[in-house]
Design a protein around this motif. Structure first.
Motif, mmCIF file in Angstrom:
data_model
loop_
_atom_site.group_PDB
_atom_site.id
_atom_site.type_symbol
_atom_site.label_atom_id
_atom_site.label_comp_id
_atom_site.label_asym_id
_atom_site.label_seq_id
_atom_site.Cartn_x
_atom_site.Cartn_y
_atom_site.Cartn_z
ATOM 1 N N ILE A 93 22.382 -11.901 -25.202
ATOM 2 C CA ILE A 93 22.103 -11.202 -23.953
ATOM 3 C C ILE A 93 20.973 -10.210 -24.191
ATOM 4 O O ILE A 93 20.977 -9.473 -25.172
ATOM 5 C CB ILE A 93 23.357 -10.432 -23.472
ATOM 6 N N THR A 94 19.998 -10.179 -23.279
ATOM 7 C CA THR A 94 18.921 -9.193 -23.381
ATOM 8 C C THR A 94 19.209 -8.068 -22.408
ATOM 9 O O THR A 94 19.591 -8.299 -21.258
ATOM 10 C CB THR A 94 17.558 -9.830 -23.055
ATOM 11 N N ARG A 95 19.039 -6.867 -22.888
ATOM 12 C CA ARG A 95 19.352 -5.695 -22.059
ATOM 13 C C ARG A 95 18.222 -5.343 -21.102
ATOM 14 O O ARG A 95 18.438 -5.034 -19.956
ATOM 15 C CB ARG A 95 19.616 -4.490 -22.955
ATOM 16 N N GLY A 96 17.039 -5.328 -21.619
ATOM 17 C CA GLY A 96 15.922 -4.818 -20.831
ATOM 18 C C GLY A 96 15.253 -5.873 -19.997
ATOM 19 O O GLY A 96 15.493 -7.069 -20.109
ATOM 20 N N ARG A 97 14.397 -5.412 -19.140
ATOM 21 C CA ARG A 97 13.551 -6.299 -18.359
ATOM 22 C C ARG A 97 12.250 -6.478 -19.110
ATOM 23 O O ARG A 97 11.995 -5.822 -20.111
ATOM 24 C CB ARG A 97 13.246 -5.673 -17.003
ATOM 25 N N GLY A 98 11.391 -7.300 -18.562
ATOM 26 C CA GLY A 98 10.063 -7.440 -19.128
ATOM 27 C C GLY A 98 9.237 -6.210 -18.820
ATOM 28 O O GLY A 98 9.655 -5.335 -18.051
ATOM 29 N N PRO A 99 8.062 -6.087 -19.376
ATOM 30 C CA PRO A 99 7.222 -4.914 -19.115
ATOM 31 C C PRO A 99 6.725 -4.896 -17.673
ATOM 32 O O PRO A 99 6.458 -5.944 -17.077
ATOM 33 C CB PRO A 99 6.062 -5.082 -20.091
ATOM 34 N N ARG A 100 6.626 -3.720 -17.120
ATOM 35 C CA ARG A 100 6.118 -3.567 -15.761
ATOM 36 C C ARG A 100 4.610 -3.485 -15.839
ATOM 37 O O ARG A 100 4.051 -2.552 -16.426
ATOM 38 C CB ARG A 100 6.695 -2.305 -15.139
ATOM 39 N N THR A 101 3.936 -4.457 -15.255
ATOM 40 C CA THR A 101 2.485 -4.535 -15.389
ATOM 41 C C THR A 101 1.741 -4.020 -14.164
ATOM 42 O O THR A 101 0.577 -3.682 -14.244
ATOM 43 C CB THR A 101 2.047 -5.983 -15.644
ATOM 44 N N THR A 102 2.400 -3.949 -13.011
ATOM 45 C CA THR A 102 1.744 -3.512 -11.782
ATOM 46 C C THR A 102 2.596 -2.441 -11.121
ATOM 47 O O THR A 102 3.795 -2.619 -10.923
ATOM 48 C CB THR A 102 1.580 -4.689 -10.801
ATOM 49 N N VAL A 103 1.970 -1.340 -10.779
ATOM 50 C CA VAL A 103 2.663 -0.255 -10.100
ATOM 51 C C VAL A 103 2.048 -0.116 -8.713
ATOM 52 O O VAL A 103 0.832 0.110 -8.579
ATOM 53 C CB VAL A 103 2.512 1.077 -10.884
ATOM 54 N N PRO A 104 2.826 -0.258 -7.641
ATOM 55 C CA PRO A 104 2.259 -0.164 -6.294
ATOM 56 C C PRO A 104 1.825 1.269 -5.973
ATOM 57 O O PRO A 104 2.359 2.242 -6.497
ATOM 58 C CB PRO A 104 3.408 -0.608 -5.386
ATOM 59 N N ALA A 105 0.845 1.380 -5.101
ATOM 60 C CA ALA A 105 0.354 2.692 -4.670
ATOM 61 C C ALA A 105 1.413 3.361 -3.809
ATOM 62 O O ALA A 105 2.148 2.696 -3.080
ATOM 63 C CB ALA A 105 -0.943 2.531 -3.891
ATOM 64 N N PRO A 106 1.512 4.690 -3.855
ATOM 65 C CA PRO A 106 2.562 5.377 -3.107
ATOM 66 C C PRO A 106 2.330 5.430 -1.597
ATOM 67 O O PRO A 106 3.262 5.507 -0.824
ATOM 68 C CB PRO A 106 2.557 6.780 -3.694
ATOM 69 N N GLY A 107 1.086 5.375 -1.132
ATOM 70 C CA GLY A 107 0.796 5.522 0.289
ATOM 71 C C GLY A 107 0.670 4.202 1.007
ATOM 72 O O GLY A 107 0.879 3.125 0.437
ATOM 73 N N PRO A 108 0.289 4.265 2.312
ATOM 74 C CA PRO A 108 0.110 3.036 3.093
ATOM 75 C C PRO A 108 -1.139 2.274 2.625
ATOM 76 O O PRO A 108 -2.022 2.834 1.988
ATOM 77 C CB PRO A 108 -0.048 3.530 4.520
ATOM 78 N N ASP A 109 -1.234 1.025 3.023
ATOM 79 C CA ASP A 109 -2.364 0.186 2.651
ATOM 80 C C ASP A 109 -3.569 0.604 3.487
ATOM 81 O O ASP A 109 -3.597 0.423 4.708
ATOM 82 C CB ASP A 109 -2.008 -1.281 2.899
ATOM 83 N N MET A 110 -4.590 1.149 2.840
ATOM 84 C CA MET A 110 -5.759 1.677 3.543
ATOM 85 C C MET A 110 -7.002 0.803 3.355
ATOM 86 O O MET A 110 -8.104 1.237 3.657
ATOM 87 C CB MET A 110 -6.071 3.096 3.044
ATOM 88 N N ARG A 111 -6.838 -0.417 2.885
ATOM 89 C CA ARG A 111 -8.004 -1.276 2.694
ATOM 90 C C ARG A 111 -8.519 -1.769 4.037
ATOM 91 O O ARG A 111 -7.725 -2.069 4.941
ATOM 92 C CB ARG A 111 -7.648 -2.471 1.812
ATOM 93 N N PRO A 112 -9.838 -1.886 4.213
ATOM 94 C CA PRO A 112 -10.392 -2.358 5.503
ATOM 95 C C PRO A 112 -10.149 -3.848 5.675
ATOM 96 O O PRO A 112 -10.119 -4.609 4.711
ATOM 97 C CB PRO A 112 -11.885 -2.047 5.387
ATOM 98 N N ASP A 113 -10.000 -4.259 6.953
ATOM 99 C CA ASP A 113 -9.817 -5.669 7.277
ATOM 100 C C ASP A 113 -11.189 -6.296 7.432
ATOM 101 O O ASP A 113 -11.829 -6.193 8.488
ATOM 102 C CB ASP A 113 -9.003 -5.787 8.567
ATOM 103 N N LEU A 114 -11.671 -6.955 6.384
ATOM 104 C CA LEU A 114 -13.033 -7.486 6.381
ATOM 105 C C LEU A 114 -13.194 -8.777 7.165
ATOM 106 O O LEU A 114 -14.311 -9.142 7.526
ATOM 107 C CB LEU A 114 -13.487 -7.708 4.932
ATOM 108 N N VAL A 115 -12.120 -9.491 7.478
ATOM 109 C CA VAL A 115 -12.214 -10.740 8.241
ATOM 110 C C VAL A 115 -11.774 -10.553 9.678
ATOM 111 O O VAL A 115 -11.675 -11.518 10.435
ATOM 112 C CB VAL A 115 -11.397 -11.871 7.562
ATOM 113 N N GLU A 116 -11.514 -9.332 10.090
ATOM 114 C CA GLU A 116 -11.160 -8.970 11.469
ATOM 115 C C GLU A 116 -10.012 -9.785 12.007
ATOM 116 O O GLU A 116 -10.115 -10.488 13.011
ATOM 117 C CB GLU A 116 -12.380 -9.097 12.372
ATOM 118 N N ARG A 117 -8.872 -9.678 11.332
ATOM 119 C CA ARG A 117 -7.672 -10.382 11.777
ATOM 120 C C ARG A 117 -7.036 -9.693 12.940
ATOM 121 O O ARG A 117 -7.103 -8.503 13.129
ATOM 122 C CB ARG A 117 -6.654 -10.462 10.639
#
Length: 117
Positions: A93-117
């Motif tokens: 049995i393995t106790r731990g998880r794998g390494p966490r490689t990506t940490v999400p940003a704390p705020g809302p998604d502020m990237r511009p919509d470049l394809v105008e969806r």
């Protein structure tokens, strides 16, 4: 040999051996010969590994299993323990998880919509 054993009643040993390009004497020699020393040792060691694995709540992996067997006086190589545990379907049995490689940003998604969806 197992394939020939299953189908020998339907087709016979010699026709199956001819198709598989195996001499019939090879089949009969394998059936009459006693099990090898390694296979007998593997059976005994696998039984011991199953017992130790069950006694330790099925949590020991190869490394700890090898150490426990040696503590109990059953000298066996680590690679042998690895091979027999894998063949028997035993895992630790393995106790731990794998390494966490990506940490999400704390705020809302502020990237511009470049394809105008």
């Amino acid at each position: 040999m197992a394939y020939i054993d299953v189908h020998r009643q339907e087709f016979g040993v010699e026709p199956i051996c001819e198709v598989l390009q195996v001499a019939p004497s090879t089949y009969y020699a394998a059936k009459s010969r006693a099990p090898s020393l390694r296979s007998r040792t593997d059976e005994a060691t696998t039984a011991r590994i199953r017992q130790v694995h069950a006694d330790n709540y099925a949590v020991y992996g190869v490394r700890k299993m090898h150490a426990e067997l040696n503590r109990q006086g059953h000298r066996v190589a680590r690679c042998t323990v690895h091979r027999l545990m894998r063949r028997a379907g035993l895992r630790g049995i393995t106790r731990g998880r794998g390494p966490r490689t990506t940490v999400p940003a704390p705020g809302p998604d502020m990237r511009p919509d470049l394809v105008e969806r």
